[in-house]
Design a protein around this motif. Structure first.
Motif, PDB file in Angstrom:
ATOM      1  N   UNK A  45     -66.333 -31.870   6.754  1.00 51.54           N
ATOM      2  CA  UNK A  45     -67.321 -31.259   5.855  1.00 51.54           C
ATOM      3  C   UNK A  45     -68.619 -30.810   6.528  1.00 51.54           C
ATOM      4  N   UNK A  46     -69.003 -31.425   7.667  1.00 55.94           N
ATOM      5  CA  UNK A  46     -70.289 -31.036   8.269  1.00 55.94           C
ATOM      6  C   UNK A  46     -70.142 -30.153   9.500  1.00 55.94           C
ATOM      7  N   UNK A  47     -68.972 -30.147  10.142  1.00 55.67           N
ATOM      8  CA  UNK A  47     -68.788 -29.316  11.316  1.00 55.67           C
ATOM      9  C   UNK A  47     -69.622 -29.786  12.495  1.00 55.67           C
ATOM     10  N   UNK A  48     -69.831 -28.892  13.459  1.00 53.96           N
ATOM     11  CA  UNK A  48     -70.629 -29.210  14.648  1.00 53.96           C
ATOM     12  C   UNK A  48     -71.480 -27.997  14.990  1.00 53.96           C
ATOM     13  N   UNK A  49     -72.801 -28.166  14.938  1.00 57.41           N
ATOM     14  CA  UNK A  49     -73.730 -27.051  15.128  1.00 57.41           C
ATOM     15  C   UNK A  49     -73.341 -25.906  14.191  1.00 57.41           C
ATOM     16  N   UNK A  50     -73.056 -24.714  14.732  1.00 58.34           N
ATOM     17  CA  UNK A  50     -72.735 -23.598  13.831  1.00 58.34           C
ATOM     18  C   UNK A  50     -71.239 -23.511  13.518  1.00 58.34           C
ATOM     19  N   UNK A  51     -70.444 -24.412  14.078  1.00 57.08           N
ATOM     20  CA  UNK A  51     -69.001 -24.399  13.834  1.00 57.08           C
ATOM     21  C   UNK A  51     -68.663 -25.137  12.535  1.00 57.08           C
ATOM     22  N   UNK A  52     -67.914 -24.491  11.674  1.00 52.61           N
ATOM     23  CA  UNK A  52     -67.382 -25.199  10.507  1.00 52.61           C
ATOM     24  C   UNK A  52     -66.219 -26.069  10.973  1.00 52.61           C
ATOM     25  N   UNK A  53     -65.786 -26.955  10.121  1.00 50.77           N
ATOM     26  CA  UNK A  53     -64.648 -27.814  10.469  1.00 50.77           C
ATOM     27  C   UNK A  53     -63.410 -26.979  10.805  1.00 50.77           C
ATOM     28  N   UNK A  54     -63.154 -25.932  10.014  1.00 54.65           N
ATOM     29  CA  UNK A  54     -61.986 -25.078  10.272  1.00 54.65           C
ATOM     30  C   UNK A  54     -62.108 -24.323  11.591  1.00 54.65           C
ATOM     31  N   UNK A  55     -63.325 -23.849  11.881  1.00 58.66           N
ATOM     32  CA  UNK A  55     -63.561 -23.153  13.157  1.00 58.66           C
ATOM     33  C   UNK A  55     -63.362 -24.099  14.334  1.00 58.66           C
ATOM     34  N   UNK A  56     -63.828 -25.325  14.156  1.00 57.65           N
ATOM     35  CA  UNK A  56     -63.661 -26.328  15.208  1.00 57.65           C
ATOM     36  C   UNK A  56     -62.192 -26.581  15.494  1.00 57.65           C
ATOM     37  N   UNK A  57     -61.439 -26.783  14.431  1.00 60.33           N
ATOM     38  CA  UNK A  57     -60.007 -27.076  14.596  1.00 60.33           C
ATOM     39  C   UNK A  57     -59.295 -25.925  15.302  1.00 60.33           C
ATOM     40  N   UNK A  58     -59.610 -24.705  14.910  1.00 58.85           N
ATOM     41  CA  UNK A  58     -58.977 -23.533  15.528  1.00 58.85           C
ATOM     42  C   UNK A  58     -59.362 -23.417  16.999  1.00 58.85           C
ATOM     43  N   UNK A  59     -60.648 -23.635  17.296  1.00 58.03           N
ATOM     44  CA  UNK A  59     -61.099 -23.514  18.680  1.00 58.03           C
ATOM     45  C   UNK A  59     -60.486 -24.600  19.564  1.00 58.03           C
ATOM     46  N   UNK A  60     -60.478 -25.838  19.078  1.00 56.52           N
ATOM     47  CA  UNK A  60     -59.909 -26.925  19.874  1.00 56.52           C
ATOM     48  C   UNK A  60     -58.440 -26.669  20.172  1.00 56.52           C
ATOM     49  N   UNK A  61     -57.742 -26.126  19.205  1.00 56.31           N
ATOM     50  CA  UNK A  61     -56.333 -25.779  19.416  1.00 56.31           C
ATOM     51  C   UNK A  61     -56.195 -24.755  20.542  1.00 56.31           C
ATOM     52  N   UNK A  62     -57.068 -23.751  20.541  1.00 58.72           N
ATOM     53  CA  UNK A  62     -57.015 -22.726  21.588  1.00 58.72           C
ATOM     54  C   UNK A  62     -57.416 -23.294  22.950  1.00 58.72           C
ATOM     55  N   UNK A  63     -58.403 -24.175  22.946  1.00 58.87           N
ATOM     56  CA  UNK A  63     -58.846 -24.759  24.208  1.00 58.87           C
ATOM     57  C   UNK A  63     -57.772 -25.639  24.837  1.00 58.87           C
ATOM     58  N   UNK A  64     -57.011 -26.321  23.992  1.00 59.07           N
ATOM     59  CA  UNK A  64     -55.945 -27.184  24.498  1.00 59.07           C
ATOM     60  C   UNK A  64     -54.891 -26.395  25.266  1.00 59.07           C
TER      61      UNK A  64
END
Length: 305
Positions: A218-237
């Motif tokens: 629900x709070x995300x990280x900085x300007x990243x929403x939770x959904x954006x975070x999940x998508x980015x982490x998947x790509x980074x992996x």
């Protein structure tokens, strides 16, 4: 462990340092972590008088007193605890800095500090007075060099113009690229960046993605929403099969020559070894670095311009 020159100083620090804030207050455990860090090739320890009401400095002092000459020791000043320890106030005055350094020296069981850092700062401070305090301490041989710990562009510009700082500590990671805007100016002035928070509160580690994201619901990280975070982490992996996530995170920061060191914290030996191993990994290729920059946002600081 590879070393880099800190600014234009005579300090050469390990590319991975140890951020001591997460050592905890158990003496045996804290000292074992510091011992292991040094065993792993870390020569740069970063603490502050603020941490655990000064107890952190005391633990660091005990751990290194028999090998002080092997260590590049950094601490910070400017946050003054209230008498009842209910909170702290900002005090970058010359009088306070000169008194606080005496207490830090006592806790650290040393007669000099390699890198003394202003632990914050605002454009409303009497910056010339603060600089005078650090310059006096240098002349007296109490500190070897000084720096600031700040993310504020206006404050950073003032110190780059007016002082002899050798370093600027900034929160910097693949998920917080805001400092990159200032790198060319910092480099031009011959100053180094020390990257704190390079693992973005654990988001850029080997933990399973679901566990990492648990505390960001629900709070995300900085300007990243939770959904954006999940998508980015998947790509980074899947961004580079030759590096783990922790290696990608630390080597991303170290790819910039203006960054002298990253200082991830570690509260367990396993985390410490993972961090130092990541620091020893092969540097990123330009192709991988460009790919990571394409994937991650490049935000800018909106305030303190």
């Amino acid at each position: 462990m590879r070393k880099r020159q800190l600014g234009q100083s005579d300090l050469y620090i390990s590319e991975v340092g140890l951020g001591c804030m997460s050592l905890g207050t158990d003496e045996k455990h804290a000292i074992s972590l510091i011992d292991e860090a040094i065993e792993q090739g870390i020569n740069y320890l970063d603490t502050a008088d603020l941490y655990d009401f000064g107890q952190n400095e005391t633990l660091v002092g005990k751990a290194i007193k028999h090998r002080r000459h092997e260590i590049i020791l950094a601490t910070k000043v400017g946050n003054r605890w209230k008498e009842d320890k209910s909170g702290w106030m900002w005090d970058p005055s010359k009088t306070y800095i000169k008194e606080a350094v005496k207490q830090s020296l006592k806790r650290l069981q040393t007669d000099y500090i390699d890198l003394y850092q202003l632990h914050g700062g605002t454009i409303e401070d009497h910056i010339d007075e603060t600089i005078d305090a650090f310059e006096d301490l240098k002349q007296e041989g109490i500190i070897r060099h000084y720096g600031i710990s700040s993310i504020r562009p206006n404050v950073i510009k003032e110190y780059l113009e007016k002082s002899n700082i050798v370093s600027i500590m900034m929160q910097y990671s693949l998920l917080d690229r805001r400092p990159e805007e200032q790198f060319s100016l910092i480099r031009e002035k011959g100053v180094s960046v020390i990257a704190r928070g390079p693992l973005a509160k654990g988001l850029l580690t080997e933990k399973p993605r679901s566990l990492k994201l648990d505390k960001f619901h629900s709070k995300g990280y900085l300007s990243y929403t939770e959904n954006e975070l999940e998508a980015l982490l998947s790509e980074l992996e899947n961004a580079d099969s030759s590096h783990t996530m922790t290696e990608l995170a630390l080597q991303y920061c170290l790819h910039q020559d203006v960054v002298a060191a990253v200082i991830p914290g570690a509260s367990k030996i396993e985390q410490l070894i993972e961090n130092t191993s990541a620091g020893l990994a092969k540097p990123l290729t330009e192709q991988v670095y460009d790919k990571l920059q394409h994937l991650a946002k490049l935000d800018q600081y909106k305030q303190h311009r």
